[in-house]
Motif scaffolding. Sequence first.
Motif, short mmCIF file in Angstrom:
data_model
loop_
_atom_site.label_atom_id
_atom_site.label_comp_id
_atom_site.label_asym_id
_atom_site.label_seq_id
_atom_site.Cartn_x
_atom_site.Cartn_y
_atom_site.Cartn_z
N VAL A 1 0.75 -1.34 -0.10
CA VAL A 1 0.17 -0.14 0.04
C VAL A 1 0.96 1.40 -0.04
CG1 VAL A 1 -1.72 1.37 1.43
CG2 VAL A 1 -1.85 -1.17 1.12
N GLY A 2 0.69 2.32 -0.73
CA GLY A 2 1.29 3.37 -1.00
C GLY A 2 0.43 4.66 -1.22
N ALA A 3 1.08 5.69 -1.76
CA ALA A 3 0.56 7.03 -2.25
C ALA A 3 -0.83 6.73 -2.90
CB ALA A 3 1.41 7.89 -2.46
N ALA A 4 -1.85 7.25 -2.45
CA ALA A 4 -3.19 7.38 -3.31
C ALA A 4 -4.01 6.08 -3.21
CB ALA A 4 -3.02 7.79 -4.56
N ASP A 5 -3.38 5.02 -2.71
CA ASP A 5 -4.16 3.83 -2.79
C ASP A 5 -5.17 3.99 -1.74
OD1 ASP A 5 -2.66 2.34 -4.49
OD2 ASP A 5 -1.15 1.53 -2.96
N GLU A 6 -6.32 3.47 -1.99
CA GLU A 6 -7.41 3.41 -0.74
C GLU A 6 -7.47 2.26 0.18
OE1 GLU A 6 -10.58 6.18 -3.48
OE2 GLU A 6 -11.13 4.37 -2.88
N VAL A 7 -7.46 2.45 1.22
CA VAL A 7 -7.71 1.50 2.44
C VAL A 7 -9.22 1.53 2.89
CG1 VAL A 7 -6.68 0.53 4.44
CG2 VAL A 7 -5.33 1.42 2.87
N ILE A 8 -9.77 0.36 2.97
CA ILE A 8 -11.25 0.38 3.69
C ILE A 8 -11.20 0.11 5.07
CG2 ILE A 8 -13.51 -0.70 3.34
CD1 ILE A 8 -12.85 -0.78 0.42
N LEU A 9 -11.68 0.76 6.04
CA LEU A 9 -11.85 0.60 7.23
C LEU A 9 -12.92 0.84 7.88
CD1 LEU A 9 -10.68 3.53 8.80
CD2 LEU A 9 -8.81 3.09 7.60
N ILE B 1 -15.65 -0.48 -2.48
CA ILE B 1 -14.73 -0.89 -3.49
C ILE B 1 -14.63 -0.13 -4.73
CG2 ILE B 1 -13.40 -2.90 -4.82
CD1 ILE B 1 -14.16 -4.69 -2.27
N GLY B 2 -13.53 0.51 -4.92
CA GLY B 2 -13.65 1.39 -6.37
C GLY B 2 -12.19 1.01 -6.98
N PRO B 3 -11.75 1.66 -8.15
CA PRO B 3 -10.78 1.47 -8.63
C PRO B 3 -9.36 1.69 -8.11
CG PRO B 3 -11.71 3.39 -9.54
CD PRO B 3 -12.67 2.71 -8.73
N ARG B 4 -9.22 2.41 -7.11
CA ARG B 4 -8.27 2.60 -6.37
C ARG B 4 -7.97 1.82 -5.09
NH1 ARG B 4 -7.62 9.17 -7.02
NH2 ARG B 4 -5.42 8.93 -6.80
N THR B 5 -9.15 1.11 -4.65
CA THR B 5 -9.04 0.20 -3.54
C THR B 5 -7.76 -0.64 -3.70
OG1 THR B 5 -11.35 0.45 -3.43
CG2 THR B 5 -10.15 -1.12 -2.04
N ARG B 6 -7.09 -0.67 -2.63
CA ARG B 6 -5.88 -1.43 -2.63
C ARG B 6 -5.96 -2.78 -1.53
NH1 ARG B 6 -0.43 -1.64 -4.94
NH2 ARG B 6 0.14 -3.89 -4.60
N ALA B 7 -6.26 -2.22 -0.32
CA ALA B 7 -6.73 -3.00 0.72
C ALA B 7 -7.79 -3.03 1.26
CB ALA B 7 -5.47 -2.76 1.96
N ILE B 8 -8.28 -3.94 2.20
CA ILE B 8 -9.18 -4.09 3.44
C ILE B 8 -8.69 -4.36 4.57
CG2 ILE B 8 -11.47 -5.04 3.91
CD1 ILE B 8 -11.87 -5.92 1.39
N LEU C 1 -5.65 -8.26 2.48
CA LEU C 1 -6.43 -8.23 3.70
C LEU C 1 -5.42 -7.98 4.81
CD1 LEU C 1 -9.21 -8.62 4.85
CD2 LEU C 1 -8.62 -11.06 5.05
N VAL C 2 -5.62 -6.86 5.77
CA VAL C 2 -4.75 -6.79 6.66
C VAL C 2 -5.51 -6.60 7.90
CG1 VAL C 2 -3.18 -4.84 7.77
CG2 VAL C 2 -3.13 -5.18 5.16
N GLU C 3 -5.34 -7.71 8.72
CA GLU C 3 -6.22 -7.65 9.81
C GLU C 3 -5.76 -6.91 11.10
OE1 GLU C 3 -7.51 -11.86 11.25
OE2 GLU C 3 -6.00 -12.39 9.67
N ASP C 4 -6.33 -6.08 11.60
CA ASP C 4 -6.09 -5.38 12.91
C ASP C 4 -6.72 -6.23 14.26
OD1 ASP C 4 -6.02 -3.87 15.06
OD2 ASP C 4 -6.26 -1.74 14.26
N ALA C 5 -5.66 -6.97 14.60
CA ALA C 5 -6.29 -7.89 15.82
C ALA C 5 -5.82 -7.32 16.90
CB ALA C 5 -5.63 -9.46 15.65
N CYS C 6 -5.45 -6.19 17.20
CA CYS C 6 -4.67 -5.36 18.24
C CYS C 6 -5.75 -5.85 19.39
CB CYS C 6 -4.65 -4.06 18.22
SG CYS C 6 -3.49 -3.52 16.88
#
Length: 398
Positions: free
Chosen positions: A74-82, A121-128, A154-159
């Motif tokens: 994931v880098g600049a301008a990528d969208e991350v859904i949270l 989810i759109g064209p710039r979505t990179r991660a959930i 898929l990046v899991e936040d299991a904090c």
Amino acid sequence: MPGFEKFGDAERQSVSEVLDNGVLMRYGFGPMRNGHWKAREMEQALAARMQVPHAHLVSSGTAALTVALASAGVGAADEVILPTFTFVASFEAVLALGAVPVLCDIDDTLTLCPGAVEAAIGPRTRAIMPVHMCGSMANLDALKALVEQYGLVLVEDACQAIGGTYRGKPLGSLGDVGCFSFDYVKTITCGEGGGIITHSQAIYEKAQAYSDHGHDHIGQDRGAEGHPHLGYNYRISELHAAVGLAQLRRLDDFLGIQESHYTQFRNALEGISGLEFRRVPEGGVENYSFLNVFLPDATKARKAHAALAEAGIDGVFYWYDNNWHYHRKWDHLKELKSLGALPEAAREGIQSRKHMSFEQSDHWMSRTLSILVKLSWEAGEVAARARTLREVLSRVLA
Ligand SMILES: *Cc1c(COP(=O)(O)O)cnc(C)c1O
């Protein structure tokens, strides 16, 4: 949830082993260390406990999210859904990479709603990035299907859910990469610290280099190490890892205590008319750090919250009015109050969504109370609390 309640001799001993030789850094200084590699040992123990080949420690849970996202590409301008219900760390990590946080509704699991995720989810979505809030998890089967269908990570936040499982697998181990926080109020603590787990050798190698200035960590001479890519400093110190190593060895004891206390609360609240429990996705097992309940509406929830405090029950959270965990109070994000200029994509992405409403999230969060499960309570105290919970909630709902 807090492991700090059980800070004791094992933690003191582990820290004093580091203090005895004075090597407070996790890398290098081999001959001086008397064989103590606390960060490395904790990584091995974490990987084994979480049934993954790779674990890497960093300086915080927020750093873990940042390093995990970066290492997953994931880098600049990528969208991350949270989710709208999380901790501010979620969007902080995304913004740190120049990426765009895209908030998304939760459902009665108090985590990402798969239908709302698909709509976002759109064209710039990179991660959930699902966040397993308050001890329980997102519907990972549904999210994994979306990740495959749309070619995302898929990046899991299991904090807040370390030790919970989904279909028999530890939370954090189901996505491309999973993150834990070992800050002072989590189920196990380093004081400050975080961890990343993954099945991917490539993600692991990127993570360990990225969190230490891009060093490849090949060979014995730190000054001669190569730099396959850029990095930052998100290192954990050996002192923090020493505390965490001792705590990790006690994780399953802590989880057992949490389950026992949680179960007594849950049994006490069973059958109160108008009170419902948060839904745990099929195949999921909580880590029992909170018992989460729904009241019929916001008025009743606020009334119950106040009545419980009056009855001396501390550690009950009404997140709907909380400024760390729910989107309603994130004005600093929505108003783009950054110190310097934000990258254009982040600025535009946030501004264009600033007035979005999240009615489904509001529907669930305005009714939710989360009851913190502590480790240090004596048996009599748990029983007394369970009784008071039942009395107060029955009265409010009568
Ligand atoms: C605590 C927490 C974090 C951040 O961890 P820190 O170690 O405090 O930086 C991230 N996400 C969630 C859900 C958390 O509860």
